[in-house]
Scaffold this active site. Structure first.
Site, mmCIF file in Angstrom:
data_model
loop_
_atom_site.group_PDB
_atom_site.id
_atom_site.type_symbol
_atom_site.label_atom_id
_atom_site.label_comp_id
_atom_site.label_asym_id
_atom_site.label_seq_id
_atom_site.Cartn_x
_atom_site.Cartn_y
_atom_site.Cartn_z
ATOM 1 N N PHE A 135 0.891 -1.163 0.000
ATOM 2 C CA PHE A 135 0.000 0.000 0.000
ATOM 3 C C PHE A 135 0.932 1.217 0.000
ATOM 4 O O PHE A 135 1.891 1.270 0.778
ATOM 5 C CB PHE A 135 -0.844 -0.029 1.278
ATOM 6 C CG PHE A 135 -1.909 1.030 1.349
ATOM 7 C CD1 PHE A 135 -3.191 0.776 0.895
ATOM 8 C CD2 PHE A 135 -1.629 2.281 1.879
ATOM 9 C CE1 PHE A 135 -4.181 1.751 0.972
ATOM 10 C CE2 PHE A 135 -2.617 3.263 1.958
ATOM 11 C CZ PHE A 135 -3.891 2.993 1.500
ATOM 12 N N ASP A 204 2.174 -4.989 8.683
ATOM 13 C CA ASP A 204 1.008 -4.117 8.569
ATOM 14 C C ASP A 204 -0.220 -5.017 8.446
ATOM 15 O O ASP A 204 -0.331 -5.806 7.505
ATOM 16 C CB ASP A 204 1.154 -3.224 7.333
ATOM 17 C CG ASP A 204 0.024 -2.218 7.212
ATOM 18 O OD1 ASP A 204 -1.129 -2.586 7.551
ATOM 19 O OD2 ASP A 204 0.277 -1.086 6.774
ATOM 20 N N TYR A 229 -10.496 1.215 10.942
ATOM 21 C CA TYR A 229 -11.730 1.610 10.249
ATOM 22 C C TYR A 229 -12.124 0.642 9.150
ATOM 23 O O TYR A 229 -13.124 0.837 8.491
ATOM 24 C CB TYR A 229 -11.624 3.042 9.707
ATOM 25 C CG TYR A 229 -10.380 3.321 8.886
ATOM 26 C CD1 TYR A 229 -10.268 2.869 7.577
ATOM 27 C CD2 TYR A 229 -9.322 4.043 9.430
ATOM 28 C CE1 TYR A 229 -9.128 3.123 6.831
ATOM 29 C CE2 TYR A 229 -8.178 4.297 8.696
ATOM 30 C CZ TYR A 229 -8.085 3.841 7.394
ATOM 31 O OH TYR A 229 -6.947 4.089 6.667
ATOM 32 N N LYS A 230 -11.334 -0.417 8.931
ATOM 33 C CA LYS A 230 -11.691 -1.415 7.915
ATOM 34 C C LYS A 230 -12.487 -2.531 8.603
ATOM 35 O O LYS A 230 -13.620 -2.315 8.994
ATOM 36 C CB LYS A 230 -10.428 -1.896 7.209
ATOM 37 C CG LYS A 230 -9.807 -0.765 6.362
ATOM 38 C CD LYS A 230 -8.447 -1.082 5.794
ATOM 39 C CE LYS A 230 -7.915 0.137 5.031
ATOM 40 N NZ LYS A 230 -6.475 0.074 4.767
ATOM 41 N N ARG A 378 -12.731 -4.401 -6.598
ATOM 42 C CA ARG A 378 -12.364 -5.000 -5.315
ATOM 43 C C ARG A 378 -13.619 -5.196 -4.466
ATOM 44 O O ARG A 378 -14.409 -4.276 -4.303
ATOM 45 C CB ARG A 378 -11.392 -4.040 -4.616
ATOM 46 C CG ARG A 378 -10.422 -4.691 -3.686
ATOM 47 C CD ARG A 378 -9.454 -3.666 -3.148
ATOM 48 N NE ARG A 378 -10.136 -2.667 -2.326
ATOM 49 C CZ ARG A 378 -9.583 -2.047 -1.285
ATOM 50 N NH1 ARG A 378 -8.341 -2.326 -0.938
ATOM 51 N NH2 ARG A 378 -10.248 -1.153 -0.599
HETATM 52 C C1 LIG Z 1 -5.673 1.228 4.695
HETATM 53 C C2 LIG Z 1 -4.198 1.089 4.772
HETATM 54 C C3 LIG Z 1 -3.395 2.118 5.286
HETATM 55 C C4 LIG Z 1 -4.021 3.428 5.677
HETATM 56 O O1 LIG Z 1 -3.155 4.284 6.327
HETATM 57 P P1 LIG Z 1 -3.749 5.598 6.992
HETATM 58 O O2 LIG Z 1 -2.608 6.227 7.641
HETATM 59 O O3 LIG Z 1 -4.853 5.193 7.900
HETATM 60 O O4 LIG Z 1 -4.324 6.439 5.895
HETATM 61 C C5 LIG Z 1 -2.036 1.884 5.401
HETATM 62 N N1 LIG Z 1 -1.489 0.704 5.027
HETATM 63 C C6 LIG Z 1 -2.245 -0.288 4.510
HETATM 64 C C7 LIG Z 1 -1.605 -1.572 4.121
HETATM 65 C C8 LIG Z 1 -3.613 -0.115 4.348
HETATM 66 O O5 LIG Z 1 -4.355 -1.088 3.829
#
Ligand SMILES: *Cc1c(COP(=O)(O)O)cnc(C)c1O
Length: 403
Positions: A135, A204, A229-230, A378
């Site tokens: 990501f 992560d 939040y997911k 997705r």
């Molecule tokens: C959703 C997600 C993020 C989001 O990071 P934020 O700092 O909350 O915007 C980071 N890494 C991964 C792998 C994600 O899926």
């Protein structure tokens, strides 16, 4: 009724997690066309609202803030919320209490964890490995963290990590589940390989926590971060969390040593002395409104074994693939998500050239997934509130939309 419709109803009837659906707000008018009841398959991006949250937030705002005001830092447990809520998340990621702290965004926690890991690895190790398919935010932050600590960043595909490890490796930053393809990486094996090379493993968990067992303690993960939040349904912008394995806590040297992580925050000293335990991962004043919304949201996990969530998640994604194979003309979409259970997270990613346009029309028809540039559809499957009839309906509407 098709055979798949009948089977969906049977699967829903024996689904032990189906009762959880009533704990979420799902059926508010969406304003979409009535040709399909709404199916929400985007809980891997923003989890649905747990019904308990609005009333709790109302209490936090009106009574705790409005009436008790500053006394709430003590009386309403605001000050200790980051560790208390961390302990609530801990069992969902396989961590014993006292190792998870909630606060800041995932991006900020990636920075704390990775710099902390590099500092613990010592001076002789000058390379940081990062998941080449990560990501984006993790990659950007890793680049900066490496530059700041005088290390070289090397992007490597997760499967190639074992071969890239060596006595130069300080730390490795990996995603448990790939946000784009839904591929689940082998956390136990990769962590063991990283340790064998004498380096630290930072994971992560954004796309795995709340969807499948993680086993942080069991597999000896060093540091981990994740968002709430997911799959954890904490709400838009809900604070993230940081895990530092107990044996490493005394050596964890945070690159963001704010006053909240001081051993004696209210001593207001000019010199920094880190707190022990999980609070060492804190920085500044916690975002209490978001944090307490998250705390309420986590109540839906009471009595829910992560293993049951995982079993249903795999059944849902299997069933979706079966429905897609049945309804969608062959060759119209290509599945990017591995078929093997051991390599699958809780989402299905389908590739097609007109994915952006297709998702727009799907959403108009009440099936909400998301589009990831340039060509990925997705679909996230959240076992607490998605059922088999939803899955069948989503595949049927998808087939019609693909035309
Ligand atoms: C959703 C997600 C993020 C989001 O990071 P934020 O700092 O909350 O915007 C980071 N890494 C991964 C792998 C994600 O899926």
């Amino acid at each position: 009724m098709s055979e798949l419709t009948v089977r969906a109803a049977k699967l829903d009837a024996v689904d032990e997690l189906a009762v959880k659906r009533a704990e979420f707000v799902l059926d508010a008018a969406s304003g979409h066309a009535a040709d399909a009841a709404g199916v929400y398959l985007d809980g891997n991006s923003l989890g649905a609202l747990p019904a308990v949250v609005p009333g709790r937030v109302e209490d936090v705002v009106r009574r705790q803030w409005g009436e008790l005001r500053i006394q709430s830092w003590e009386e309403s447990g605001w000050w200790t919320a980051p560790e208390r809520i961390g302990d609530r998340i801990a069992p969902l990621v396989g961590a014993a209490p006292g190792q998870v702290v909630v606060g800041d965004s995932t991006s900020v926690n990636v920075f704390k964890a990775l710099v902390g890991a590099v500092r613990m690895a010592g001076d002789g190790r000058d390379e940081v490995l990062v998941d080449a398919t990560t990501f984006p935010t993790d990659g950007y932050i890793a680049e900066s963290a490496a530059r700041m600590t005088g290390r070289t960043l090397r992007p490597v595909a997760p499967a190639e990590v074992p071969g890239a490890l060596g006595d130069r490796t300080a730390a490795v930053l990996l995603n448990h589940v790939d946000y784009r393809t839904g591929r689940l990486h082998d956390l136990p094996a990769l962590t063991a390989a990283v340790h064998e090379a004498g380096a630290l493993a930072v994971w992560d968990l954004c796309h795995s926590a709340g969807a499948l067992p993680v086993g942080l303690d069991e597999h000896g993960v060093d540091l981990a971060v994740g968002c709430t939040y997911k799959y954890l349904n904490g709400g838009p912008g809900a604070p993230a969390y940081l895990y530092v394995r107990r044996e490493l806590q005394d050596r964890f040297d945070s690159p963001l040593p704010g006053w909240n992580s001081h051993a004696e925050p209210f001593g207001m000293r000019s010199g920094y002395e880190p707190a022990s335990g999980a609070p060492r991962g804190r920085v500044g004043t916690p975002d209490i409104l978001s944090m307490l919304a998250l705390e309420a949201a986590l109540e839906v996990w009471e009595g829910v074994p992560v293993e049951a969530v995982r079993a249903k998640s795999l059944a849902l994604t299997d069933f979706f693939l079966e429905c897609v194979a049945e309804y969608v003309p062959e060759g119209r979409v290509e599945c990017l998500t591995p078929v093997a259970h051991a390599e699958r997270g809780s989402q299905i990613a389908l590739r097609c050239d007109d994915a952006g346009e297709v998702m727009k029309r799907l959403i108009e028809r009440g099936v909400v997934g998301d589009y990831r540039a340039p060509d990925v559809l997705r679909f996230g499957f959240t076992p607490l509130y998605v059922g088999f009839a939803d899955v069948e309906r989503a595949a049927r509407v998808l087939a019609r939309t693909l035309g």
